[in-house]
Motif scaffolding. Structure first.
Motif, PDB file in Angstrom:
ATOM      1  N   PHE A 146       4.139 -12.243  -2.695  1.00  0.00           N
ATOM      2  CA  PHE A 146       4.588 -11.265  -3.681  1.00  0.00           C
ATOM      3  C   PHE A 146       3.558 -11.069  -4.796  1.00  0.00           C
ATOM      4  O   PHE A 146       3.503  -9.988  -5.399  1.00  0.00           O
ATOM      5  CB  PHE A 146       5.954 -11.661  -4.228  1.00  0.00           C
ATOM      6  N   SER A 147       2.714 -12.065  -5.034  1.00  0.00           N
ATOM      7  CA  SER A 147       1.605 -11.875  -5.975  1.00  0.00           C
ATOM      8  C   SER A 147       0.591 -10.891  -5.402  1.00  0.00           C
ATOM      9  O   SER A 147       0.115  -9.989  -6.106  1.00  0.00           O
ATOM     10  CB  SER A 147       0.919 -13.216  -6.278  1.00  0.00           C
ATOM     11  N   ALA A 148       0.271 -11.061  -4.115  1.00  0.00           N
ATOM     12  CA  ALA A 148      -0.660 -10.140  -3.459  1.00  0.00           C
ATOM     13  C   ALA A 148      -0.092  -8.730  -3.431  1.00  0.00           C
ATOM     14  O   ALA A 148      -0.809  -7.744  -3.653  1.00  0.00           O
ATOM     15  CB  ALA A 148      -0.964 -10.618  -2.043  1.00  0.00           C
ATOM     16  N   LEU A 149       1.203  -8.630  -3.167  1.00  0.00           N
ATOM     17  CA  LEU A 149       1.853  -7.322  -3.152  1.00  0.00           C
ATOM     18  C   LEU A 149       1.756  -6.668  -4.524  1.00  0.00           C
ATOM     19  O   LEU A 149       1.483  -5.455  -4.640  1.00  0.00           O
ATOM     20  CB  LEU A 149       3.314  -7.481  -2.736  1.00  0.00           C
ATOM     21  N   GLY A 150       1.960  -7.469  -5.570  1.00  0.00           N
ATOM     22  CA  GLY A 150       1.853  -6.941  -6.920  1.00  0.00           C
ATOM     23  C   GLY A 150       0.437  -6.515  -7.275  1.00  0.00           C
ATOM     24  O   GLY A 150       0.237  -5.546  -8.019  1.00  0.00           O
ATOM     25  N   LEU A 151      -0.550  -7.223  -6.727  1.00  0.00           N
ATOM     26  CA  LEU A 151      -1.947  -6.890  -7.003  1.00  0.00           C
ATOM     27  C   LEU A 151      -2.405  -5.637  -6.244  1.00  0.00           C
ATOM     28  O   LEU A 151      -3.304  -4.930  -6.700  1.00  0.00           O
ATOM     29  CB  LEU A 151      -2.852  -8.065  -6.625  1.00  0.00           C
ATOM     30  N   TRP A 157      -6.612   2.004  -1.493  1.00  0.00           N
ATOM     31  CA  TRP A 157      -7.057   1.487  -0.202  1.00  0.00           C
ATOM     32  C   TRP A 157      -6.009   0.612   0.484  1.00  0.00           C
ATOM     33  O   TRP A 157      -6.129   0.290   1.661  1.00  0.00           O
ATOM     34  CB  TRP A 157      -8.371   0.722  -0.332  1.00  0.00           C
ATOM     35  N   PHE A 158      -4.974   0.216  -0.252  1.00  0.00           N
ATOM     36  CA  PHE A 158      -3.884  -0.535   0.360  1.00  0.00           C
ATOM     37  C   PHE A 158      -3.030   0.385   1.230  1.00  0.00           C
ATOM     38  O   PHE A 158      -2.560  -0.004   2.302  1.00  0.00           O
ATOM     39  CB  PHE A 158      -3.028  -1.184  -0.726  1.00  0.00           C
ATOM     40  N   TRP A 159      -2.848   1.618   0.802  1.00  0.00           N
ATOM     41  CA  TRP A 159      -2.020   2.576   1.531  1.00  0.00           C
ATOM     42  C   TRP A 159      -2.817   3.369   2.559  1.00  0.00           C
ATOM     43  O   TRP A 159      -2.270   3.790   3.575  1.00  0.00           O
ATOM     44  CB  TRP A 159      -1.352   3.533   0.540  1.00  0.00           C
ATOM     45  N   ASP A 160      -4.096   3.548   2.322  1.00  0.00           N
ATOM     46  CA  ASP A 160      -4.963   4.260   3.258  1.00  0.00           C
ATOM     47  C   ASP A 160      -6.153   3.356   3.579  1.00  0.00           C
ATOM     48  O   ASP A 160      -7.085   3.227   2.786  1.00  0.00           O
ATOM     49  CB  ASP A 160      -5.447   5.572   2.641  1.00  0.00           C
ATOM     50  N   LEU A 226     -16.103  -8.188   1.517  1.00  0.00           N
ATOM     51  CA  LEU A 226     -15.050  -7.535   2.298  1.00  0.00           C
ATOM     52  C   LEU A 226     -13.685  -7.909   1.721  1.00  0.00           C
ATOM     53  O   LEU A 226     -12.744  -8.246   2.457  1.00  0.00           O
ATOM     54  CB  LEU A 226     -15.147  -7.952   3.762  1.00  0.00           C
ATOM     55  N   ILE A 227     -13.581  -7.847   0.420  1.00  0.00           N
ATOM     56  CA  ILE A 227     -12.377  -8.302  -0.267  1.00  0.00           C
ATOM     57  C   ILE A 227     -11.178  -7.408   0.059  1.00  0.00           C
ATOM     58  O   ILE A 227     -10.065  -7.892   0.267  1.00  0.00           O
ATOM     59  CB  ILE A 227     -12.608  -8.337  -1.792  1.00  0.00           C
ATOM     60  N   ARG A 228     -11.396  -6.106   0.103  1.00  0.00           N
ATOM     61  CA  ARG A 228     -10.283  -5.200   0.376  1.00  0.00           C
ATOM     62  C   ARG A 228      -9.674  -5.479   1.741  1.00  0.00           C
ATOM     63  O   ARG A 228      -8.450  -5.604   1.878  1.00  0.00           O
ATOM     64  CB  ARG A 228     -10.761  -3.741   0.286  1.00  0.00           C
ATOM     65  N   PHE A 229     -10.526  -5.559   2.742  1.00  0.00           N
ATOM     66  CA  PHE A 229     -10.061  -5.862   4.088  1.00  0.00           C
ATOM     67  C   PHE A 229      -9.410  -7.244   4.127  1.00  0.00           C
ATOM     68  O   PHE A 229      -8.336  -7.425   4.715  1.00  0.00           O
ATOM     69  CB  PHE A 229     -11.241  -5.797   5.056  1.00  0.00           C
ATOM     70  N   GLY A 230     -10.025  -8.225   3.489  1.00  0.00           N
ATOM     71  CA  GLY A 230      -9.498  -9.591   3.483  1.00  0.00           C
ATOM     72  C   GLY A 230      -8.139  -9.695   2.827  1.00  0.00           C
ATOM     73  O   GLY A 230      -7.256 -10.416   3.304  1.00  0.00           O
ATOM     74  N   MET A 231      -7.938  -8.983   1.724  1.00  0.00           N
ATOM     75  CA  MET A 231      -6.658  -9.021   1.032  1.00  0.00           C
ATOM     76  C   MET A 231      -5.541  -8.459   1.917  1.00  0.00           C
ATOM     77  O   MET A 231      -4.434  -9.000   1.958  1.00  0.00           O
ATOM     78  CB  MET A 231      -6.746  -8.218  -0.267  1.00  0.00           C
ATOM     79  N   ILE A 232      -5.836  -7.375   2.626  1.00  0.00           N
ATOM     80  CA  ILE A 232      -4.823  -6.781   3.510  1.00  0.00           C
ATOM     81  C   ILE A 232      -4.488  -7.734   4.656  1.00  0.00           C
ATOM     82  O   ILE A 232      -3.318  -7.919   5.013  1.00  0.00           O
ATOM     83  CB  ILE A 232      -5.313  -5.424   4.048  1.00  0.00           C
TER      84      ILE A 232
END
Length: 352
Positions: A146-151, A157-160, A226-232
């Motif tokens: 839920f922390s990651a979801l909040g971030l 880039w989370f939605w697309d 590659l933080i964006r990809f890694g977070m997803i």
């Protein structure tokens, strides 16, 4: 070129045409700094300390209040010969060994068999230990997800996912994501450090492979920005973990009906997130939008390892649902007296 310079050569870590100069920091723009990952060592130690405190001061009293208790197990009579064989050679002696040990101990073979069965039972982890471990993992995974979801919920880039690759590698790193990455790496390092002391499951080898693959992916994705990809990827994987740990806790509390309902929810979330969302969206965009180079090949390999583990665990989960929940088979948390070291934790809601 020195060893360090060769290891960090931009052709290995970045796509063709990109160099480390493209990720040079300024007063207003922050990029990943690989040396920061060394903080995972004290971070892992700190998490182990926090876990010990949490299990003693929160999980243990909670478990007692909720009725979790260990079964009484028969104590074995002290026997130096049998104990020496048990500790040094084998916990499950073969028939020939039993006969030999019976002669040495001046005991009937049946009594020697019983001694080893009860001795193994003494070493089996109790329900309270399992409850405390599940409580810690539930707390971390729940907080992490839920922390990651909040971030991420307000990130385009989370939605697309195609936006993940825009202007790569020149994608500034927000400090919140930097610290989150470090926390995740520290947690998985702490899991590896405590594996020898935690409840051992039949999929112990698969768990080690999973943790090594996860740590490697976090490390290389951070260094290559590659933080964006890694977070997803981390969010997709954390989506079902806390539900599983909750199901385990309910199982140890013997709230079986609620446990079964939660486990089915877990199974649905696990299969959708790891067999549908992860390969068909997240991983698909990585393969199709990212240029092929050395690091991307390494990441592909470890992502495929994770996917194979997902398929393996999904099979066990589905098997669990059909054999235990739908067909009403008897579920056991404690392993049987004769086969306690061979039973899979899939049978007591412990696959992840």
């Amino acid at each position: 070129m020195g060893l360090s310079e060769g290891f960090w050569h931009h052709e290995y870590w970045l796509p063709p045409g990109a160099t480390w100069e493209d990720m040079k920091e300024s007063a207003d723009v922050h990029y990943p700094q690989p040396q920061n990952l060394l903080l995972c060592i004290p971070g892992a130690l700190l998490l182990i300390i926090v876990r010990c405190i949490f299990e003693r001061t929160v999980a243990l009293p909670l478990g007692r209040r909720l009725g979790v208790s260990d079964k009484r197990r028969p104590k074995v009579q002290p026997n130096a010969t049998l104990e020496g064989f048990y500790v040094l050679l084998s916990r499950t002696p073969k028939k020939g060994d039993l006969v030999s040990l019976a002669k040495q101990s001046d005991l009937p073979v049946r009594k020697v068999e019983t001694w080893f069965r009860h001795r193994r039972a003494q070493d089996r982890p109790g329900l309270m230990k399992k409850f405390c471990e599940a409580s810690w993992r539930f707390t971390f995974y729940f907080t992490s997800f839920f922390s990651a979801l909040g971030l991420l919920y307000d990130k385009p880039w989370f939605w697309d996912h195609t936006v993940c690759w825009l202007k790569y590698p020149q994608q500034p790193l927000p400090s919140a994501l930097d610290w989150f990455y470090l926390l995740e790496l520290s947690f998985y390092c702490s899991l590896v450090a405590t594996l020898p002391f935690d409840v051992k499951r039949k999929d112990f080898k698969e768990q080690i492979i999973h943790h090594i693959a996860t740590i490697t992916l976090i490390f290389v994705s951070y260094c290559a920005n590659l933080i964006r990809f890694g977070m997803i990827v981390m969010l997709v994987h954390d989506a079902s973990d806390y539900i599983l740990e909750l199901a385990k806790m309910l199982h140890y509390m013997k709230w079986e009906r609620v446990c079964e309902a939660v486990f089915i929810v877990f199974a649905v979330v696990f299969i959708i997130s790891r067999l549908v969302i992860f390969p068909l969206t997240t991983y698909y965009y990585f393969v199709t939008k990212f240029q092929l180079f050395l690091l991307s090949c390494l990441i592909n390999t470890f992502l495929m390892v994770l996917q194979l583990l997902h398929i393996f665990w999904s099979y066990l989960i589905i098997q669990m649902i059909f054999s235990v929940i739908l067909h009403g088979a008897k579920r056991k948390d404690a392993r049987s007296d004769t086969e306690e070291s061979e039973r899979s934790e899939a049978e007591d809601l412990a696959k992840s």
